[in-house]
Scaffold this motif. Sequence first.
Motif, PDB file in Angstrom:
ATOM      1  N   LEU A  60       0.815  -1.219   0.000  1.00 16.05           N
ATOM      2  CA  LEU A  60       0.000   0.000   0.000  1.00 16.05           C
ATOM      3  C   LEU A  60       0.850   1.272   0.000  1.00 16.05           C
ATOM      4  O   LEU A  60       0.324   2.369  -0.143  1.00 16.05           O
ATOM      5  CB  LEU A  60      -0.915   0.017   1.235  1.00 16.05           C
ATOM      6  N   LEU A  61       2.141   1.117   0.217  1.00 19.40           N
ATOM      7  CA  LEU A  61       2.979   2.307   0.379  1.00 19.40           C
ATOM      8  C   LEU A  61       3.335   2.947  -0.961  1.00 19.40           C
ATOM      9  O   LEU A  61       3.126   2.366  -2.015  1.00 19.40           O
ATOM     10  CB  LEU A  61       4.268   1.939   1.125  1.00 19.40           C
ATOM     11  N   GLY A  62       3.872   4.159  -0.882  1.00 18.80           N
ATOM     12  CA  GLY A  62       4.323   4.841  -2.082  1.00 18.80           C
ATOM     13  C   GLY A  62       3.582   6.127  -2.337  1.00 18.80           C
ATOM     14  O   GLY A  62       4.187   7.142  -2.627  1.00 18.80           O
ATOM     15  N   GLU A  63       2.276   6.075  -2.224  1.00 18.10           N
ATOM     16  CA  GLU A  63       1.513   7.318  -2.369  1.00 18.10           C
ATOM     17  C   GLU A  63       0.328   7.290  -1.416  1.00 18.10           C
ATOM     18  O   GLU A  63      -0.129   6.219  -1.022  1.00 18.10           O
ATOM     19  CB  GLU A  63       1.054   7.517  -3.824  1.00 18.10           C
ATOM     20  N   PRO A  64      -0.173   8.493  -1.036  1.00 16.51           N
ATOM     21  CA  PRO A  64      -1.298   8.544  -0.109  1.00 16.51           C
ATOM     22  C   PRO A  64      -2.534   7.893  -0.731  1.00 16.51           C
ATOM     23  O   PRO A  64      -2.730   7.958  -1.950  1.00 16.51           O
ATOM     24  CB  PRO A  64      -1.534  10.040   0.106  1.00 16.51           C
ATOM     25  N   PHE A 144      -4.256   7.174   4.574  1.00 15.56           N
ATOM     26  CA  PHE A 144      -2.863   6.970   4.965  1.00 15.56           C
ATOM     27  C   PHE A 144      -1.943   7.726   4.013  1.00 15.56           C
ATOM     28  O   PHE A 144      -2.322   8.049   2.888  1.00 15.56           O
ATOM     29  CB  PHE A 144      -2.515   5.472   4.997  1.00 15.56           C
ATOM     30  N   ASP A 145      -0.752   8.041   4.511  1.00 17.45           N
ATOM     31  CA  ASP A 145       0.180   8.802   3.675  1.00 17.45           C
ATOM     32  C   ASP A 145       1.150   7.862   2.951  1.00 17.45           C
ATOM     33  O   ASP A 145       1.046   6.641   3.084  1.00 17.45           O
ATOM     34  CB  ASP A 145       0.926   9.866   4.508  1.00 17.45           C
ATOM     35  N   HIS A 146       2.075   8.430   2.201  1.00 22.36           N
ATOM     36  CA  HIS A 146       2.934   7.605   1.360  1.00 22.36           C
ATOM     37  C   HIS A 146       3.864   6.715   2.171  1.00 22.36           C
ATOM     38  O   HIS A 146       4.414   5.751   1.654  1.00 22.36           O
ATOM     39  CB  HIS A 146       3.735   8.483   0.379  1.00 22.36           C
TER      40      HIS A 146
END
Lengths: 178, 188
Positions: A60-64, A144-146
Amino acid sequence: MQRLKLFLPLLIFALLAALLFGRLGEDPEYLPSALIDKAMPEFALPELYEPTRIVTRDDLLGEPGLLNVWASWCFACRVEHPFLTKIAREYGVPLYGLNYKNETDEAQNWLQEFGNPYRLHIVDRSGRLGIDLGVAGAPETFVFDHLGRIRHRHIGIVDEKVWAETLEPLLQQLRSEQ
Amino acid sequence: MSRFIFSTVVAVFMLTVGLVSNPVVAQDSASAIMPFEFETESERQRYQYFSKILRCPMCQNQNLNGSNAGIATDLRRELHRLISEDYSDQEIIDFMQSRYGNFILYEPPINKSTSVLWFAPIVFLLVGVAVLIVLVRRQRVNDDVAVLSDQELAAARARLQSLQAQDAKDSKETSAGIPSNSKALSGK
């Protein structure tokens, strides 16, 4: 002066009344998340359409983006679904699903019927990830954020108003932090 | 004046009682279902204790024990797991609090944001007691003025009589023509 003192009880009453009246509009069920500004809990759970694939937080990470807690048994999820579809397809918002305490075939049928605007679905059959996230029920939507930190939790239906007043400005801010 | 003080005292008292008395009345369903097995009696008691003091996140006023909500069932299961895995009391509280915040605790912790909740009742009580003390003191001062010793009373009576006699004498001299009136004025 003596006269004014006579009005003191009335004044106290008026102040109390104002205080209590002011709180009338507030939602007593509003609960801020205990996870605000904290990292999303770790998890390793199957994907709805690829049961052999294990989804983790890193996916899920990388961009909000938005993590939407939903289930086919949840009627309010059906209500918010068209709007979530709109922001995911038209505005390109990264939308992830947390399929919460749901039978896989029922969830798949539901998506078949109403459409699937989600990038992927984390299958939380037992509701264990839900507990780690502080979920009380569906629908809930986390922003959520990046870096994968929880920045906001919305309980209930996401609609035009919630989007315009809270989610969109927040996502914009998070993109600028990136 | 005393009516004003009285009403203030009553108002403060009622506020104090209202704030001090615990508004949390957890609903315990008498037939709390406990499908869990415990190895020891103390584990069972810990489970019962925690399922009473922890609030169902979905419900406004039900503890985990008394709620049928799905999340309450899940949290009871989680509580059972934590107890079976020998988590300490504080670790259980921390586990719940870090996920669901202070809401999950029926008794909120004392910190900056809850200080009004905890200390306002005490402040109200102190204000009430202070007002009461002032009131009683004032009452006592009034009483002191009214109470005279027998000697003082006798002296005051004698002075009153001499004044009345003087009065009667004066009025007889000045208004001899209207005796009935002068009699009334003399105070009989």
